[in-house]
Design a protein around this motif. Structure first.
Motif, PDB file in Angstrom:
ATOM      1  N   ALA A  45       1.658  -0.999  27.924  1.00 15.13           N
ATOM      2  CA  ALA A  45       2.858  -0.994  26.988  1.00 15.13           C
ATOM      3  C   ALA A  45       2.356  -2.014  25.785  1.00 15.13           C
ATOM      4  N   SER A 240      12.998   9.373  28.732  1.00 19.49           N
ATOM      5  CA  SER A 240      12.326   9.126  30.030  1.00 19.49           C
ATOM      6  C   SER A 240      12.075  10.311  30.795  1.00 19.49           C
ATOM      7  N   GLY A 260       4.914   6.714  25.531  1.00 15.96           N
ATOM      8  CA  GLY A 260       5.047   5.351  25.608  1.00 15.96           C
ATOM      9  C   GLY A 260       4.334   4.884  24.114  1.00 15.96           C
ATOM     10  N   LYS A 268      10.039   0.195  26.964  1.00 15.15           N
ATOM     11  CA  LYS A 268       8.962   0.582  27.971  1.00 15.15           C
ATOM     12  C   LYS A 268       8.264  -0.829  28.766  1.00 15.15           C
ATOM     13  N   MET A 276       6.350   4.599  32.255  1.00 22.47           N
ATOM     14  CA  MET A 276       5.158   4.513  31.531  1.00 22.47           C
ATOM     15  C   MET A 276       4.164   4.705  32.817  1.00 22.47           C
TER      16      MET A 276
END
Length: 381
Positions: A45, A240, A260, A268, A276
């Motif tokens: 992330a 999502s 992501g 995220k 993710m």
């Protein structure tokens, strides 16, 4: 199994050494494995770097791990004696939030204590479990069946729930109420009393809906029809679902998630961290993560079954249900099964308050396990 270990005779009365012997180190390793999943996901992330999320996650977990083990050494009977004092502290912090809390994303939920920013509503769930367990732990079956006996603990649930809803924080408020209800159920409250409460809740639901904030009603409407505003209120859940589906069986690979890394996926590092994981490691990675989290819940239930005293059983059930609800609400939220509510995935999402309160709960759970044979006295009639 590790959590069934007993003290060898030569260690009895050895104090700290004896308690360390009873710590289920397999469970500690399990928590480390869950936190490691969080580190990997937060590393991704952060764009393939330990900053700004993964390194903080590791430091917080290391600190909380030491805190958890120290808490496990504290006699559960001392914790029981301090339960209502802790509850009073939690309510005081919620009142402090109402007066001096920090506002973030339209809600007033945080307070700053020196260099630390905490969310008292997360802590309150743990303190509520302890207080309710202390109330019920020596009550007989007949006493639990008396309506007047249930009034004080019911008010003890309603007070913090009301303060949390006032922030506003609908998701945490509902989870707090359900955690309290789980302790009531484990204490032996009859099912028909829960049925009456659910019927009453259904009756006032339309009135409550009208009193929700505009953004809360928008979340419910978006849940029912996210495509009605794909670039606005429905954007989060649509992105999502795209990320979840694009991962397939094995995923796109570590650091290869497009949703992501191209910033289509919002939040995220917190609310949508599971998305993710699913995009980069696929269905296999998602199920593996759920398996690890499920084993944590199973351990809490196993502790409840193997504890001799009612206080420990109720604490273990309450903490296990609290952890389960974290998982259930987050996964249901990112898959579009319930409205988006801002609940993190424990030990995996970025965030200090959730990490601290989660590990605090595990410290209490380990204290129950280590002192599962403690004597609390006779049942009150």
């Amino acid at each position: 199994m590790a959590f069934e270990r007993r003290l060898p005779t030569r260690h009895r009365g050895a104090g700290l050494l004896a308690k360390l012997w009873l710590v289920p180190w397999s469970f500690v390793l399990l928590l480390c494995a869950v936190a490691a999943v969080g580190y990997v996901a937060l590393y991704s992330a952060g764009g393939g770097a330990p900053e700004p999320y993964a390194s903080k996650h590791a430091l917080r977990f290391g600190f909380c791990l030491v805190m958890m083990l120290c808490l496990a050494m504290i006699d559960i009977r001392l914790i029981a004696r301090l339960s209502w004092a802790g509850y009073a502290l939690g309510v005081a912090l919620l009142l402090l939030v109402a007066v001096h809390g920090q506002v973030g994303k339209g809600a007033q939920r945080w307070i700053e204590l020196g260099p630390i920013q905490i969310q008292p509503s997360e802590l309150m769930k743990i303190l509520l479990v302890l207080a309710l367990a202390q109330w019920f732990h020596r009550a007989s079956w007949e006493r639990v069946g008396r309506l007047l006996f249930l009034v004080p603990p019911a008010l003890a649930v309603l007070l913090p729930v009301g303060l949390i809803l006032k922030q506003p924080n609908l998701g945490t408020g509902l989870i707090t109420a359900m955690v309290g209800g789980a302790v009531f159920w484990a204490a032996g409250v009859r099912w028909w009393k829960f049925a009456l409460i659910l019927a009453a809740a259904g009756g006032i639901a339309p009135i409550a809906y009208e009193r929700l904030h505009d953004y809360q009603r928008a979340r419910i409407q978006t849940f029912l029809d996210p495509e009605s505003d794909p670039l606005g209120a429905g954007y989060n859940i649509i992105q999502s679902k795209i990320a979840l589906g694009s991962g397939g069986l094995w995923g796109k690979g570590f650091l290869q998630g497009t949703q992501g890394h191209l910033n289509f996926l919002p939040e995220k590092q917190t609310d949508f961290i599971f998305t993710m994981i699913s995009e980069e490691f696929g269905l296999v990675g998602a199920l593996g993560t759920l398996l690890l989290l499920g084993l944590v819940v199973c351990f809490a239930l196993a502790v409840a079954l193997r504890t001799r005293h009612q206080y420990g059983r109720l604490v273990a059930v309450g903490l296990g249900v609290n952890f389960f609800l974290y998982i259930f609400v987050n996964i249901a939220m990112v898959t579009g099964s319930i409205p988006v509510g801002g609940v993190p995935l424990p030990l995996i999402s970025h965030g200090g308050s959730a990490m601290l309160t989660t590990m605090l709960g595990f410290g209490l759970l380990l204290s129950v396990h280590v002192h599962r044979d403690a004597e609390f006295g006779a049942t009150r009639q």
